[in-house]
Design a protein around this motif. Structure first.
Motif, PDB file in Angstrom:
ATOM      1  N   ARG A 193       0.830  -1.211   0.000  1.00  0.00           N
ATOM      2  CA  ARG A 193       0.000   0.000   0.000  1.00  0.00           C
ATOM      3  C   ARG A 193       0.867   1.264   0.000  1.00  0.00           C
ATOM      4  NH1 ARG A 193      -5.123  -1.512   0.746  1.00  0.00           N
ATOM      5  NH2 ARG A 193      -5.492  -3.484   1.859  1.00  0.00           N
ATOM      6  N   GLU A 194       1.886   1.262   0.844  1.00  0.00           N
ATOM      7  CA  GLU A 194       2.735   2.450   0.931  1.00  0.00           C
ATOM      8  C   GLU A 194       3.504   2.692  -0.362  1.00  0.00           C
ATOM      9  OE1 GLU A 194       4.922   3.529   4.439  1.00  0.00           O
ATOM     10  OE2 GLU A 194       3.939   1.949   5.598  1.00  0.00           O
ATOM     11  N   VAL A 195       4.031   1.621  -0.937  1.00  0.00           N
ATOM     12  CA  VAL A 195       4.767   1.758  -2.196  1.00  0.00           C
ATOM     13  C   VAL A 195       3.828   2.226  -3.298  1.00  0.00           C
ATOM     14  CG1 VAL A 195       5.980   0.499  -4.021  1.00  0.00           C
ATOM     15  CG2 VAL A 195       6.579   0.113  -1.635  1.00  0.00           C
ATOM     16  N   SER A 196       2.629   1.664  -3.348  1.00  0.00           N
ATOM     17  CA  SER A 196       1.665   2.034  -4.390  1.00  0.00           C
ATOM     18  C   SER A 196       1.292   3.506  -4.325  1.00  0.00           C
ATOM     19  CB  SER A 196       0.402   1.175  -4.268  1.00  0.00           C
ATOM     20  OG  SER A 196       0.688  -0.193  -4.458  1.00  0.00           O
ATOM     21  N   LYS A 197       1.324   4.083  -3.109  1.00  0.00           N
ATOM     22  CA  LYS A 197       0.938   5.481  -2.938  1.00  0.00           C
ATOM     23  C   LYS A 197       2.145   6.423  -2.878  1.00  0.00           C
ATOM     24  CE  LYS A 197      -3.455   4.485  -0.636  1.00  0.00           C
ATOM     25  NZ  LYS A 197      -4.294   4.681   0.570  1.00  0.00           N
ATOM     26  N   SER A 198       3.329   5.867  -3.054  1.00  0.00           N
ATOM     27  CA  SER A 198       4.521   6.714  -2.994  1.00  0.00           C
ATOM     28  C   SER A 198       4.636   7.545  -4.267  1.00  0.00           C
ATOM     29  CB  SER A 198       5.776   5.855  -2.824  1.00  0.00           C
ATOM     30  OG  SER A 198       6.028   5.105  -4.002  1.00  0.00           O
ATOM     31  N   PRO A 199       5.096   8.786  -4.168  1.00  0.00           N
ATOM     32  CA  PRO A 199       5.239   9.630  -5.359  1.00  0.00           C
ATOM     33  C   PRO A 199       6.199   9.025  -6.373  1.00  0.00           C
ATOM     34  CG  PRO A 199       6.273  10.655  -3.440  1.00  0.00           C
ATOM     35  CD  PRO A 199       5.454   9.511  -2.935  1.00  0.00           C
ATOM     36  N   ALA A 200       7.215   8.285  -5.895  1.00  0.00           N
ATOM     37  CA  ALA A 200       8.175   7.666  -6.812  1.00  0.00           C
ATOM     38  C   ALA A 200       7.471   6.670  -7.735  1.00  0.00           C
ATOM     39  CB  ALA A 200       9.289   6.970  -6.032  1.00  0.00           C
ATOM     40  N   ASN A 254       1.003   7.049 -13.073  1.00  0.00           N
ATOM     41  CA  ASN A 254      -0.366   7.054 -12.564  1.00  0.00           C
ATOM     42  C   ASN A 254      -0.879   8.474 -12.345  1.00  0.00           C
ATOM     43  OD1 ASN A 254      -2.261   4.714 -11.761  1.00  0.00           O
ATOM     44  ND2 ASN A 254      -2.717   6.305 -10.256  1.00  0.00           N
ATOM     45  N   LYS A 255       0.027   9.439 -12.334  1.00  0.00           N
ATOM     46  CA  LYS A 255      -0.428  10.830 -12.234  1.00  0.00           C
ATOM     47  C   LYS A 255      -1.217  11.218 -13.479  1.00  0.00           C
ATOM     48  CE  LYS A 255       1.229  15.213 -10.383  1.00  0.00           C
ATOM     49  NZ  LYS A 255       2.409  16.008  -9.956  1.00  0.00           N
ATOM     50  N   GLN A 256      -0.936  10.526 -14.576  1.00  0.00           N
ATOM     51  CA  GLN A 256      -1.666  10.781 -15.822  1.00  0.00           C
ATOM     52  C   GLN A 256      -2.888   9.868 -15.976  1.00  0.00           C
ATOM     53  OE1 GLN A 256       2.019  10.361 -16.120  1.00  0.00           O
ATOM     54  NE2 GLN A 256       1.941  12.531 -15.623  1.00  0.00           N
ATOM     55  N   ASN A 257      -3.164   9.058 -14.968  1.00  0.00           N
ATOM     56  CA  ASN A 257      -4.277   8.114 -15.030  1.00  0.00           C
ATOM     57  C   ASN A 257      -5.565   8.811 -14.595  1.00  0.00           C
ATOM     58  OD1 ASN A 257      -5.775   5.779 -15.237  1.00  0.00           O
ATOM     59  ND2 ASN A 257      -5.002   4.874 -13.343  1.00  0.00           N
ATOM     60  N   SER A 266      -2.573  10.404  -7.112  1.00  0.00           N
ATOM     61  CA  SER A 266      -1.544  11.355  -7.516  1.00  0.00           C
ATOM     62  C   SER A 266      -0.759  11.779  -6.275  1.00  0.00           C
ATOM     63  CB  SER A 266      -2.200  12.556  -8.206  1.00  0.00           C
ATOM     64  OG  SER A 266      -1.234  13.433  -8.721  1.00  0.00           O
ATOM     65  N   PHE A 267      -0.009  12.861  -6.381  1.00  0.00           N
ATOM     66  CA  PHE A 267       0.705  13.414  -5.226  1.00  0.00           C
ATOM     67  C   PHE A 267       0.762  14.925  -5.362  1.00  0.00           C
ATOM     68  CE2 PHE A 267       3.852  12.148  -8.399  1.00  0.00           C
ATOM     69  CZ  PHE A 267       4.634  13.282  -8.540  1.00  0.00           C
ATOM     70  N   ASP A 268       0.947  15.603  -4.230  1.00  0.00           N
ATOM     71  CA  ASP A 268       0.940  17.066  -4.235  1.00  0.00           C
ATOM     72  C   ASP A 268       2.353  17.630  -4.357  1.00  0.00           C
ATOM     73  OD1 ASP A 268       2.107  16.812  -1.724  1.00  0.00           O
ATOM     74  OD2 ASP A 268       0.218  17.128  -0.646  1.00  0.00           O
ATOM     75  N   GLU A 269       2.461  18.949  -4.230  1.00  0.00           N
ATOM     76  CA  GLU A 269       3.754  19.614  -4.409  1.00  0.00           C
ATOM     77  C   GLU A 269       4.749  19.268  -3.309  1.00  0.00           C
ATOM     78  OE1 GLU A 269       0.879  22.294  -2.235  1.00  0.00           O
ATOM     79  OE2 GLU A 269       0.858  21.072  -4.061  1.00  0.00           O
ATOM     80  N   ASN A 270       4.273  18.714  -2.193  1.00  0.00           N
ATOM     81  CA  ASN A 270       5.164  18.302  -1.104  1.00  0.00           C
ATOM     82  C   ASN A 270       5.600  16.843  -1.223  1.00  0.00           C
ATOM     83  OD1 ASN A 270       5.007  20.849   0.273  1.00  0.00           O
ATOM     84  ND2 ASN A 270       2.967  20.251   1.013  1.00  0.00           N
ATOM     85  N   GLY A 271       5.138  16.180  -2.274  1.00  0.00           N
ATOM     86  CA  GLY A 271       5.489  14.780  -2.449  1.00  0.00           C
ATOM     87  C   GLY A 271       4.658  13.838  -1.607  1.00  0.00           C
ATOM     88  N   ASP A 272       3.490  14.283  -1.164  1.00  0.00           N
ATOM     89  CA  ASP A 272       2.588  13.441  -0.380  1.00  0.00           C
ATOM     90  C   ASP A 272       1.460  12.925  -1.270  1.00  0.00           C
ATOM     91  OD1 ASP A 272       3.973  13.873   2.055  1.00  0.00           O
ATOM     92  OD2 ASP A 272       2.985  15.818   2.272  1.00  0.00           O
ATOM     93  N   PHE A 273       0.984  11.719  -0.955  1.00  0.00           N
ATOM     94  CA  PHE A 273      -0.101  11.131  -1.734  1.00  0.00           C
ATOM     95  C   PHE A 273      -1.322  12.033  -1.729  1.00  0.00           C
ATOM     96  CE2 PHE A 273      -4.011   8.575  -1.821  1.00  0.00           C
ATOM     97  CZ  PHE A 273      -3.876   7.973  -3.069  1.00  0.00           C
ATOM     98  N   ALA A 274      -1.966  12.130  -2.889  1.00  0.00           N
ATOM     99  CA  ALA A 274      -3.181  12.933  -3.015  1.00  0.00           C
ATOM    100  C   ALA A 274      -4.179  12.200  -3.902  1.00  0.00           C
ATOM    101  CB  ALA A 274      -2.862  14.302  -3.606  1.00  0.00           C
ATOM    102  N   PHE A 275      -5.420  12.160  -3.465  1.00  0.00           N
ATOM    103  CA  PHE A 275      -6.483  11.533  -4.251  1.00  0.00           C
ATOM    104  C   PHE A 275      -7.308  12.626  -4.917  1.00  0.00           C
ATOM    105  CE2 PHE A 275     -10.874   9.634  -4.353  1.00  0.00           C
ATOM    106  CZ  PHE A 275     -10.622   8.816  -5.456  1.00  0.00           C
ATOM    107  N   ARG A 276      -7.252  12.647  -6.254  1.00  0.00           N
ATOM    108  CA  ARG A 276      -7.993  13.666  -7.013  1.00  0.00           C
ATOM    109  C   ARG A 276      -9.374  13.111  -7.359  1.00  0.00           C
ATOM    110  NH1 ARG A 276      -4.207  17.478  -5.758  1.00  0.00           N
ATOM    111  NH2 ARG A 276      -2.170  17.010  -6.678  1.00  0.00           N
ATOM    112  N   VAL A 277     -10.342  13.491  -6.567  1.00  0.00           N
ATOM    113  CA  VAL A 277     -11.692  12.926  -6.700  1.00  0.00           C
ATOM    114  C   VAL A 277     -12.268  13.172  -8.088  1.00  0.00           C
ATOM    115  CG1 VAL A 277     -14.036  12.988  -5.797  1.00  0.00           C
ATOM    116  CG2 VAL A 277     -12.100  13.233  -4.238  1.00  0.00           C
ATOM    117  N   LYS A 278     -12.072  14.359  -8.635  1.00  0.00           N
ATOM    118  CA  LYS A 278     -12.659  14.688  -9.929  1.00  0.00           C
ATOM    119  C   LYS A 278     -12.047  13.887 -11.076  1.00  0.00           C
ATOM    120  CE  LYS A 278     -14.026  19.389  -8.673  1.00  0.00           C
ATOM    121  NZ  LYS A 278     -13.886  20.844  -8.988  1.00  0.00           N
TER     122      LYS A 278
END
Length: 250
Positions: A19-26, A33-36, A76-88
């Motif tokens: 889970r942690e790896v899947s949500k890592s910005p790397a 997946n940011k383009q998914n 996705s992830f935000d500008e701080n490199g933390d996981f972010a879920f883009r609902v839209k």
């Protein structure tokens, strides 16, 4: 961040690590997946998740890849490199995945994958190849280990304990069967010889010559290992490495 995830979970729970790896910005960045997004699903992460990290090739269909990709839209992830879920950007429609049907999100897909006994088998095979043998795979040993691993809820420390305390682990045909990776080889020598390189570039150059430049694998699957570590050039360097290191110590 990715390496710290591995360090935290190496002797913990594989599900937590997954889970942690899947949500890592790397991982999100490397496998696009940011383009998914729901309008244009990107299947890279979903495919590698099943092929390399859970089930293994041949245990899922192309439709499973497509449906899983839909579930991971918006990760996705935000500008701080933390996981972010883009609902839209998330596809909230019904998906059909590995025989199950529902409005799955990414976490649901991971739950379904971890519920598959094949995931335990696949990870056990990887661990067995790393610590026991790249080529001599005892299917019964793997089956027994995978069964215990699955029943434990993916306890990695428990899996390693069972391997290292098994009588067969010390059989003559297993001892010395592993070809060490360049980093395992160099680390072992440096622990035997109390030394440190005055020029850090020396270790980088050795990594390049021996074929394992850390943090720069050939692809997302990593280095193939085994006999691939040895060719006519690298074998000569391996044989001379003790002398090189000893002379460096002097």
């Amino acid at each position: 961040k990715l390496m710290n995830i591995f360090r935290r979970n190496a002797l913990g729970n594989f599900g937590d690590m997954l889970r942690e790896v899947s949500k890592s910005p790397a991982m999100i960045q490397f496998l696009h997946n940011k383009q998914n997004k729901k309008e244009h699903p990107n299947e890279n992460f979903a495919r590698e998740l099943m092929e390399l990290f859970t089930l293994g090739r041949g245990h899922y269909t192309e439709d499973d890849v497509k449906e899983a990709a839909r579930a991971f839209t918006g990760w996705s992830f935000d500008e701080n490199g933390d996981f972010a879920f883009r609902v839209k950007q998330h596809d909230s429609g019904i998906k059909k995945f590995l025989g199950k049907r529902g409005d799955f999100n990414g976490d649901d897909i991971l739950d379904i994958l971890l519920a598959q006994k094949q995931t335990a088998v696949f990870i056990t095979q990887k661990v067995y190849r790393y610590f026991v043998s790249d080529e001599r795979i005892d299917e019964q040993h793997v089956k027994d280990l995978a069964g215990s691993f699955y029943e434990s809820g993916y306890d990695l420390a428990g899996l390693l304990r069972k391997i290292f305390t098994a009588e067969w682990f010390y059989n003559a045909d297993i001892r010395g069967a592993k070809i060490k990776s360049p980093m395992d080889l160099m680390t072992g020598y440096q622990r035997l010889l109390p030394m440190a390189f005055s020029d850090p570039n020396t270790t980088i150059n050795l990594q390049r010559v021996l074929g394992q430049y850390l943090f720069n694998p050939p692809n997302v699957a990593g280095w193939p290992g085994g006999r691939n570590w040895i060719d006519s050039s690298s074998l000569v360097i391996r044989m001379r490495l003790p002398e090189i290191l000893f002379m460096s110590k002097e």
